[in-house]
Enzyme design. Structure first.
Site, PDB file in Angstrom:
ATOM      1  N   GLU A 175     -29.580 -17.378  10.320  1.00 36.34           N
ATOM      2  CA  GLU A 175     -30.531 -17.808  11.357  1.00 36.34           C
ATOM      3  C   GLU A 175     -30.396 -19.305  11.623  1.00 36.34           C
ATOM      4  O   GLU A 175     -31.371 -20.067  11.569  1.00 36.34           O
ATOM      5  CB  GLU A 175     -31.968 -17.423  10.979  1.00 36.34           C
ATOM      6  CG  GLU A 175     -32.146 -15.917  10.903  1.00 36.34           C
ATOM      7  CD  GLU A 175     -33.597 -15.420  10.914  1.00 36.34           C
ATOM      8  OE1 GLU A 175     -34.521 -16.232  10.809  1.00 36.34           O
ATOM      9  OE2 GLU A 175     -33.776 -14.188  11.030  1.00 36.34           O
ATOM     10  N   GLU A 299     -30.589  -7.971   9.192  1.00 35.26           N
ATOM     11  CA  GLU A 299     -32.035  -7.959   8.920  1.00 35.26           C
ATOM     12  C   GLU A 299     -32.707  -7.076   9.956  1.00 35.26           C
ATOM     13  O   GLU A 299     -32.616  -7.339  11.161  1.00 35.26           O
ATOM     14  CB  GLU A 299     -32.629  -9.372   8.956  1.00 35.26           C
ATOM     15  CG  GLU A 299     -32.190 -10.219   7.770  1.00 35.26           C
ATOM     16  CD  GLU A 299     -32.881 -11.563   7.666  1.00 35.26           C
ATOM     17  OE1 GLU A 299     -34.047 -11.661   8.107  1.00 35.26           O
ATOM     18  OE2 GLU A 299     -32.256 -12.496   7.146  1.00 35.26           O
TER      19      GLU A 299
HETATM   20  O1  AHR Z   1     -36.708 -11.388   5.774  1.00 38.65           O
HETATM   21  C1  AHR Z   1     -37.570 -12.476   5.866  1.00 38.65           C
HETATM   22  C2  AHR Z   1     -37.009 -13.621   6.709  1.00 38.65           C
HETATM   23  O2  AHR Z   1     -36.857 -13.186   8.028  1.00 38.65           O
HETATM   24  C3  AHR Z   1     -35.619 -14.102   6.358  1.00 38.65           C
HETATM   25  O3  AHR Z   1     -35.641 -15.034   5.332  1.00 38.65           O
HETATM   26  C4  AHR Z   1     -35.159 -14.729   7.629  1.00 38.65           C
HETATM   27  O4  AHR Z   1     -33.763 -14.688   7.765  1.00 38.65           O
HETATM   28  C5  AHR Z   1     -35.889 -13.945   8.710  1.00 38.65           C
HETATM   29  O5  AHR Z   1     -36.519 -14.773   9.606  1.00 38.65           O
END
Ligand code: AHR
Length: 491
Positions: A175, A299
């Site tokens: 990110e 994710e």
């Molecule tokens: O999964 C929780 C958080 O969500 C992670 O650390 C980040 O990559 C995303 O914003």
């Protein structure tokens, strides 16, 4: 009851389903690693070198194929050298992303690879581009993979590991448009190119490098990555998309108390994954028609308000049948895009967001989401086949297609996985199968009322059960109860 027809053509193979589509993610966040997976060697909870045995067994049962670590946002603040050597003298740090708690670095590189070896899964490291250095990341790769005499290999040996590990998946930043450095895509693409140059293939190890990709529908980010990176720089570009029932990050909604409308808006929100993958793939197709670069959904999952009374920085939430349906819809979507999506990692494996496993001291429960991964595991390594659903619409407020479905073939068996997303009506499903001699069908189901969950008083409320699916003239028929996930194995 609504009638639904599904058409499968088992001779029309669309792509291999990489086992890694069924991957997971463990971050140094809340009780995912510490007091979750890792309890320490002196814990009364059964463990092997500090890693909880019941969790390892649960992961093995679903054939967990790949685990991403150490973050998440944590990754771009993580300095791997703080997590090696004598535990008592490891440097401590503040986990400033997640609750400002003290991180003692007792779970580091050796412990993570030990976990992967115990589970039998591929490690996927998220490297620090945001606050680290090129040298630091290059040396991590050398430390892990170099077989011979070198400063980093010697350090690894001095820390008790003679032989290198194999490392395939290496993410370079996480990110980086946000917590990983607030970068513009053009700047990140250049930084990525620089970092990846120094991450070498040592001693026969071949890295599969992954660039930070877009947040949800940031198509511009994908465009810039594809314009500036080719298959020599990267084998994968990540995509992050979380399902937030209300669509409002300040008031996401409760994991366990929700209205029918909120149920349907959750499913509708999660089905957006289809559009996101399709549109990012369209951009990737223009630059990479041969699919040399994969989309890595590293994710995904539901993100609710934390459970009452828990640390807001720990992202602990319960997990209901609604999450089971969400998991099934996403896994079906990934299967049907297996020509471009080569890995996906649910956030997160233990005690954080849409978990597989929840723990409380020595107790552990498997969530409804876990059981969906169990039902879907026979897709791993199979070949996805053409699967079309003549659907009906259901919902309150949000309207959604009633049934989600995908199919694959492996070892002479056809696996069909379905979810009935309606919480009111049964789905009377007829599955016509071409190109496969369907002789018998074995089915299993996870179903209950949509708020049903497993907790520490009753960990077996939602569990998979045998289910009746009939075969007539090569056609499989089943009546799916409301809010259910079903797998049918046809042979
Ligand atoms: O999964 C929780 C958080 O969500 C992670 O650390 C980040 O990559 C995303 O914003």
């Amino acid at each position: 009851m609504k009638k639904i027809s599904v058409e499968i053509n088992a001779a029309d193979r669309t792509a291999k389903i990489n086992p890694e589509l069924y991957g997971h993610f463990a971050e140094h966040l809340g009780r995912c690693v510490y007091n979750g997976i890792y309890v320490g060697e002196n814990s009364p909870i059964p463990n092997v070198r500090g890693i909880r045995t019941d969790i390892v067994e649960a992961f093995k049962k679903i054939k967990l194929p790949v685990l991403r670590w150490p973050g998440g946002c944590f990754a771009d603040g993580y300095h791997w050298k703080d997590g090696i050597g004598e535990k008592a003298s490891r440097k401590k740090m503040l986990n400033f992303n997640w609750g400002d708690v003290m991180e003692d670095n007792s779970f580091g590189t050796h412990e993570f690879f030990d976990l992967c070896e115990q589970v039998g899964c591929e490690p996927y490291l998220a490297g620090n581009l945001g606050s680290g250095t090129v040298q630091e990341l290059a040396e991590w790769v050398e430390y892990i993979t170099f077989d011979g005499v070198s400063p980093m290999a010697d350090l690894r040996k001095a820390n008790g590991r003679e032989k290198p590990w194999k490392l395939k998946y290496l993410g370079i930043g996480n990110e980086n448009w946000g917590c990983g450095g607030s970068m513009r895509p053009e700047y990140y693409a250049d930084e990525y190119r620089r970092y990846q140059t120094f991450c070498r293939n040592f001693s026969g190890n071949e890295l599969f490098k992954i660039a930070c990709g877009p947040n949800a529908d940031d198509y511009y980010w994908t465009e810039v990555m594809m314009k500036n990176l080719n298959e020599w720089h990267t084998r994968g570009i990540s995509l992050h998309y979380y399902t937030v029932p209300t669509g409002d990050w300040n008031k996401k909604g409760s994991a366990r108390y929700f209205s029918d409308e909120e149920y349907y808006s959750t499913i509708s929100g999660t089905l957006r994954m289809e559009e996101l993958i399709t549109r990012h793939s369209e951009i990737m197709n223009r630059y990479d028609p041969q699919h040399k670069i994969g989309l890595i959904v590293d994710e995904w999952g539901c993100w609710y308000d934390v459970e009452e009374g828990t640390n807001p920085g720990f992202l602990y939430q319960q997990n209901t049948m609604r999450d089971a349906v969400v998991a099934a819809c996403n896994l079906n979507i990934f299967n049907s895009h297996a020509d471009r999506v080569v890995m996906a990692n649910l956030a997160q494996a233990v005690n954080v967001l849409q978990s597989l496993v929840l723990t409380d001291g020595k107790n552990m429960v498997l969530t409804p989401t876990y059981h969906v991964f169990d039902l879907f595991k026979s897709h791993q390594g199979g070949e996805a086949v053409y699967c079309y659903t003549e659907n009906q619409t259901v919902g309150k407020g949000a309207e959604i297609p009633m049934v989600s479905c995908s199919a694959s073939v492996k070892d002479g068996k056809l696996t069909v996985t379905l979810a009935n997303c309606s919480i009111e009506e049964e789905a009377d499903v007829d599955i016509s199968i071409l190109g496969f001699a369907a002789g018998s069908a074995e089915a299993r189901i996870v179903t209950d009322e949509c708020h049903a969950l497993n907790d520490f008083d009753n960990g077996e409320k939602v569990v998979p059960k045998d289910f009746a699916a009939s075969i007539n003239n090569g056609k499989v028929s089943a009546v799916l109860p409301p809010c259910s996930v079903v797998s049918v194995i046809v042979s």
